[in-house]
Design an enzyme around this catalytic site. Structure first.
Site, PDB file in Angstrom:
ATOM      1  N   GLY A  97     -36.267   2.607  61.684  1.00 36.27           N
ATOM      2  CA  GLY A  97     -37.314   3.485  62.217  1.00 36.27           C
ATOM      3  C   GLY A  97     -36.816   4.588  63.129  1.00 36.27           C
TER       4      GLY A  97
ATOM      5  N   HIS B  41     -49.324  22.636  57.514  1.00 38.49           N
ATOM      6  CA  HIS B  41     -48.633  23.763  56.884  1.00 38.49           C
ATOM      7  C   HIS B  41     -47.419  24.253  57.687  1.00 38.49           C
ATOM      8  CE1 HIS B  41     -50.167  26.764  59.783  1.00 38.49           C
ATOM      9  NE2 HIS B  41     -51.203  25.950  59.848  1.00 38.49           N
TER      10      HIS B  41
END
Ligand SMILES: CC(C)(COP(=O)(O)OP(=O)(O)OC[C@H]1O[C@@H](n2cnc3c(N)ncnc32)[C@H](O)[C@@H]1OP(=O)(O)O)[C@@H](O)C(=O)NCCC(=O)NCCS
Length: 209
Positions: free
Chosen positions: A70, A137
């Site tokens: 992780g 985005h």
């Protein structure tokens, strides 16, 4: 047929194994061998425990590794210790992740179920995008960066090398997390975070460690 194994036999390793098994069911040409871990897991995993880094470095046939760790700083250290030229690294992408556009994803990255990525996103090498994380985005996720479950990156967010976004945290539009820095679980990062820092809270503030 690619011989594939998972490096990291903890909880995340078992989650990555679920993805690998789903991909195999969907027809991916993988033959799953088991797990590598520096901790001896043979009593837990039996024959699926393949050995430690040294075993992997002595592996004498081609093998592809999914790196299921992780923390990006640890992923980076592990990579530096794997020296066997027969080892390649797999990109593991859950069939239940959502891609709304064509997105470039680097070698060794892992994208978990429910991750949702929109458009013009660059995902570097050995990046982890965990369960149900969203990436908006024009985000740029550099090598070894990590986004934990349920965290959200708005648009134009930059994660530099080894940056870490804790579970359920939010990074606002246009904000950068510099090298090795951590946004704690549940934090809301409203402005750039310099390198080697940890920030927590809403709005997130740096804590001294
Ligand atoms: C922020 C973080 C890195 C700090 O870790 P740490 O340095 O070991 O800090 P500690 O656990 O010693 O906590 C230090 C203090 O900060 C508080 N704290 C820790 N994490 C916090 C968080 N995310 N938000 C608010 N406060 C937090 C603790 O309660 C403690 O407060 P106290 O001194 O008043 O008791 C860690 O708590 C965190 O959020 N990690 C992300 C975990 C994650 O997302 N894991 C994903 C697993 S899939």
């Amino acid at each position: 047929m690619t011989e594939i194994a998972i490096y990291g036999a903890g909880g995340f390793g078992r989650e990555v194994n679920l993805i690998v098994q789903q991909l195999i069911k969907k027809g991916f040409p993988y033959h799953f061998l088991g797990f590598f871990d520096d901790e001896d897991k043979s009593s837990e995993l039996g024959k699926l425990y393949l050995g430690n880094t040294e075993t992997l470095n002595n592996w004498n046939s081609s093998i592809s590794i999914a790196l299921a760790i992780g923390d990006g700083k640890i992923r980076k250290k592990v990579i530096e210790r794997i020296t066997n030229p027969r080892v390649e690294f797999s990109k593991v992408v859950s069939p239940h992740a959502i891609f709304n556009d064509i997105i470039s994803i680097g070698t060794g990255s892992i994208i978990c179920a429910g991750a949702n990525l929109t458009t013009n996103i660059q995902v570097g090498e050995f990046v982890v995008i965990n369960l149900n994380a969203t990436v908006g985005h024009d985000c740029k996720l550099d090598n070894f960066s990590s986004i934990m479950p349920g965290a959200n990156l708005a648009g134009e967010v930059n994660l530099k090398e080894c940056a870490f976004v804790g579970s359920g945290a939010n990074v606002l539009n246009g904000v950068e997390i510099a090298e090795n820095s951590v946004l704690g679980s549940g934090g809301v990062l409203t402005k750039d975070l310099e390198s080697n820092k940890t920030a927590i809270g809403v709005p997130a503030k740096i804590i001294e460690k």
